[in-house]
Design a protein around this motif. Structure first.
Motif, PDB file in Angstrom:
ATOM      1  N   THR A  54      -4.341  -5.151  10.170  1.00 56.35           N
ATOM      2  CA  THR A  54      -3.502  -5.896   9.198  1.00 56.35           C
ATOM      3  C   THR A  54      -3.287  -5.086   7.933  1.00 56.35           C
ATOM      4  OG1 THR A  54      -4.370  -7.983  10.056  1.00 56.35           O
ATOM      5  CG2 THR A  54      -3.297  -8.032   7.883  1.00 56.35           C
ATOM      6  N   ARG A  85      -0.881  -2.374   8.633  1.00 56.35           N
ATOM      7  CA  ARG A  85       0.478  -2.939   8.736  1.00 56.35           C
ATOM      8  C   ARG A  85       1.045  -3.222   7.346  1.00 56.35           C
ATOM      9  NH1 ARG A  85       2.981  -5.145  13.198  1.00 56.35           N
ATOM     10  NH2 ARG A  85       5.201  -5.404  12.666  1.00 56.35           N
ATOM     11  N   GLN A  86       0.219  -3.725   6.448  1.00 54.41           N
ATOM     12  CA  GLN A  86       0.671  -3.973   5.072  1.00 54.41           C
ATOM     13  C   GLN A  86       1.024  -2.663   4.374  1.00 54.41           C
ATOM     14  OE1 GLN A  86      -2.554  -6.145   3.308  1.00 54.41           O
ATOM     15  NE2 GLN A  86      -2.005  -8.113   4.266  1.00 54.41           N
ATOM     16  N   ASP A  87       0.196  -1.633   4.604  1.00 57.96           N
ATOM     17  CA  ASP A  87       0.519  -0.329   4.003  1.00 57.96           C
ATOM     18  C   ASP A  87       1.848   0.192   4.531  1.00 57.96           C
ATOM     19  OD1 ASP A  87      -1.800  -0.421   2.592  1.00 57.96           O
ATOM     20  OD2 ASP A  87      -2.950   0.843   3.995  1.00 57.96           O
ATOM     21  N   GLN A  88       2.065   0.005   5.848  1.00 60.49           N
ATOM     22  CA  GLN A  88       3.328   0.449   6.434  1.00 60.49           C
ATOM     23  C   GLN A  88       4.513  -0.283   5.801  1.00 60.49           C
ATOM     24  OE1 GLN A  88       3.686  -0.276  10.605  1.00 60.49           O
ATOM     25  NE2 GLN A  88       5.550   0.919  10.834  1.00 60.49           N
ATOM     26  N   ASP A  89       4.362  -1.624   5.620  1.00 62.89           N
ATOM     27  CA  ASP A  89       5.442  -2.398   4.984  1.00 62.89           C
ATOM     28  C   ASP A  89       5.667  -1.935   3.555  1.00 62.89           C
ATOM     29  OD1 ASP A  89       5.680  -3.809   7.327  1.00 62.89           O
ATOM     30  OD2 ASP A  89       4.420  -5.481   6.656  1.00 62.89           O
ATOM     31  N   GLU A  90       4.556  -1.629   2.847  1.00 61.65           N
ATOM     32  CA  GLU A  90       4.687  -1.141   1.458  1.00 61.65           C
ATOM     33  C   GLU A  90       5.412   0.198   1.421  1.00 61.65           C
ATOM     34  OE1 GLU A  90       4.394  -1.202  -2.602  1.00 61.65           O
ATOM     35  OE2 GLU A  90       3.934  -2.766  -1.131  1.00 61.65           O
ATOM     36  N   LYS A 113       7.573   1.229   3.649  1.00 67.32           N
ATOM     37  CA  LYS A 113       8.984   0.960   3.942  1.00 67.32           C
ATOM     38  C   LYS A 113       9.722   0.457   2.712  1.00 67.32           C
ATOM     39  CE  LYS A 113       8.676   0.053   8.934  1.00 67.32           C
ATOM     40  NZ  LYS A 113       8.875  -0.965   9.994  1.00 67.32           N
ATOM     41  N   ARG A 114       9.044  -0.464   1.973  1.00 65.54           N
ATOM     42  CA  ARG A 114       9.689  -0.968   0.751  1.00 65.54           C
ATOM     43  C   ARG A 114       9.905   0.160  -0.259  1.00 65.54           C
ATOM     44  NH1 ARG A 114       6.270  -5.393   1.825  1.00 65.54           N
ATOM     45  NH2 ARG A 114       4.666  -4.590   0.409  1.00 65.54           N
ATOM     46  N   ASN A 115       8.888   1.040  -0.395  1.00 67.85           N
ATOM     47  CA  ASN A 115       9.040   2.178  -1.321  1.00 67.85           C
ATOM     48  C   ASN A 115      10.175   3.099  -0.872  1.00 67.85           C
ATOM     49  OD1 ASN A 115       6.920   1.276  -2.879  1.00 67.85           O
ATOM     50  ND2 ASN A 115       5.381   2.527  -1.828  1.00 67.85           N
ATOM     51  N   SER A 156      12.799   2.226   0.898  1.00 72.26           N
ATOM     52  CA  SER A 156      14.077   1.541   0.623  1.00 72.26           C
ATOM     53  C   SER A 156      14.435   1.629  -0.854  1.00 72.26           C
ATOM     54  CB  SER A 156      13.983   0.075   1.055  1.00 72.26           C
ATOM     55  OG  SER A 156      13.742  -0.018   2.441  1.00 72.26           O
TER      56      SER A 156
END
Length: 398
Positions: free
Chosen positions: A59, A62-67, A69-71, A73
């Motif tokens: 988890t 996964r949160q690091d990956q989402d972070e 991705k947001r960075n 973007s």
């Protein structure tokens, strides 16, 4: 009964004792099985705890990956915003360069007009002073004015020198214009290099961050260039307004001097010479070839006639007998096909006959005026009448 009961009791005791002896190994088995179950339970608990930790780690990843991705973007949005700003600055830069070129052209035109008016002003001042000095003597001392002709001719030569200096200044301004064009081409080259660098920033995220900082620096540089161009634009606008003011002032002076000049008598021509617009013209009574005709005109302190306007051409046609061909100061002897006047200026306004000049036979290098004032090229050895022109020493033309 009691004996039987006792016998039964003894039997039961013996049986229970035998059973206890048989149950002793079973307890060991049960204990071992209990311990084994406890170990399995502990293993399952450990496995559950380990799986829970793995789930938490997954988890977190996964949160690091989402972070990330947001960075990414956000960085991509910043890059597009900077690209838009860069394109806007480039458009403004091109617009300012266009305005700068237009103002430079206006400035050059106004400077040329100012130079022409300044030259005319100086000529008018010189002529006005000379006329004021000679006004009272013109009626009674005509013969003495001939002695002053050489002095006026010297002043005329000085004015020619001033004209040459103005031509030198014009050439210098053309050189400055070429330098500005070179700087503009250099700026276009720098812009193309910046575009290439911008395209290379798409390789990866780390390069994008580095190139982003470089693009910010380039944006600041373009902003400084924009400010510099705006300053130059304002300066050129002020120079344009100043030149316009000078032009208006000189126009007023010109009108005033024109009114003053109208009160002075005209300079007369010699006998057999006819005056038109500041020049005296002479039509020969004998025929000569073109070169001899020019020598004859020069011996009379003039040269073969130069025709600069349709009005002048119409005046000269009136001086010529019907059907006569007249040599004028027109030749392409120096370079075939390049017609120029005897004073070295190129011919700009022409009145050739239809189909002329044709250089028939390849050696028609001299110009003549035929019927109705039209021009024709002919052999320089042909015998024709000729037209001489002599500028008056002092004359005002508008």
């Amino acid at each position: 009964m009691n004996l039987m009961e006792m016998d039964d009791g003894m039997k039961e005791g013996l049986v229970s004792s035998d059973i206890r002896r048989r149950k002793a190994p079973s307890r060991c088995v049960f204990v071992c099985m209990g311990l084994l179950c406890a170990l399995l339970l502990a293993g399952n608990i450990g496995q559950i705890v380990h799986n829970k930790k793995l789930s938490q780690s997954y988890t977190s990843m996964r949160q690091d990956q989402d972070e990330l991705k947001r960075n990414y973007s956000s960085l991509w949005t910043d890059k597009e915003r900077l690209q838009t700003g860069f394109n806007d600055l480039k458009t403004e830069k091109e617009q300012l360069q266009t305005n700068n070129s237009g103002l430079t052209t206006d400035k050059n035109d106004l400077k040329r007009n100012l130079s022409n008016l300044q030259r005319e002003k100086n000529e008018l001042k010189t002529q006005l002073n000379s006329m004021k000095t000679n006004r009272d003597e013109l009626q009674t001392q005509f013969n003495s004015m001939r002695s002053n002709r050489d002095e006026v001719q010297t002043q005329f030569n000085s004015m020619r020198s001033n004209r040459d200096e103005l031509q030198t200044q014009l050439n210098s301004m053309k050189t400055n214009r070429d330098e500005l064009q070179t700087q503009f081409n250099s700026m276009k080259t720098n812009r193309d290099e910046l575009q290439t660098q911008l395209n290379s920033t798409k390789s990866n995220r780390d390069e994008l961050q580095t190139q982003l900082n470089s693009t910010k620096s380039d944006r600041d540089e373009l902003q400084r260039e924009k400010d510099q161009l705006q300053t130059r634009f304002n300066s050129l606008q002020m120079e344009k307004d100043q030149l316009q003011s000078n032009y208006s002032t000189l126009s007023a002076v010109k009108d005033h001097l024109k009114k003053l000049a109208e009160n002075f008598p005209e300079w007369p021509c010699e006998k057999d010479w006819k005056k038109f617009n500041g020049s005296c013209y002479y039509v020969s009574r004998t025929k000569m070839n073109w070169h001899s005709s020019r020598s004859s005109c020069q011996a009379k302190a003039g040269d073969l006639a130069i025709i600069n306007s349709n009005e002048e051409r119409g005046f000269l046609v009136g001086l010529v007998s019907s059907g006569a061909n007249i040599w004028i100061g027109l030749t392409d002897d120096d370079e075939e096909g390049t017609w120029q006047w005897v004073d070295g200026t190129l011919v700009t306004t022409t009145y050739w006959e239809p189909g002329q000049p044709n250089s028939s036979g390849g050696n028609q290098d001299c110009g003549e005026m035929v019927q109705r004032g039209e021009w024709n090229d002919d052999k320089c050895s042909t015998l024709n009448f000729y037209m001489c022109e002599k500028k008056l020493p002092i004359d005002i033309q508008w």
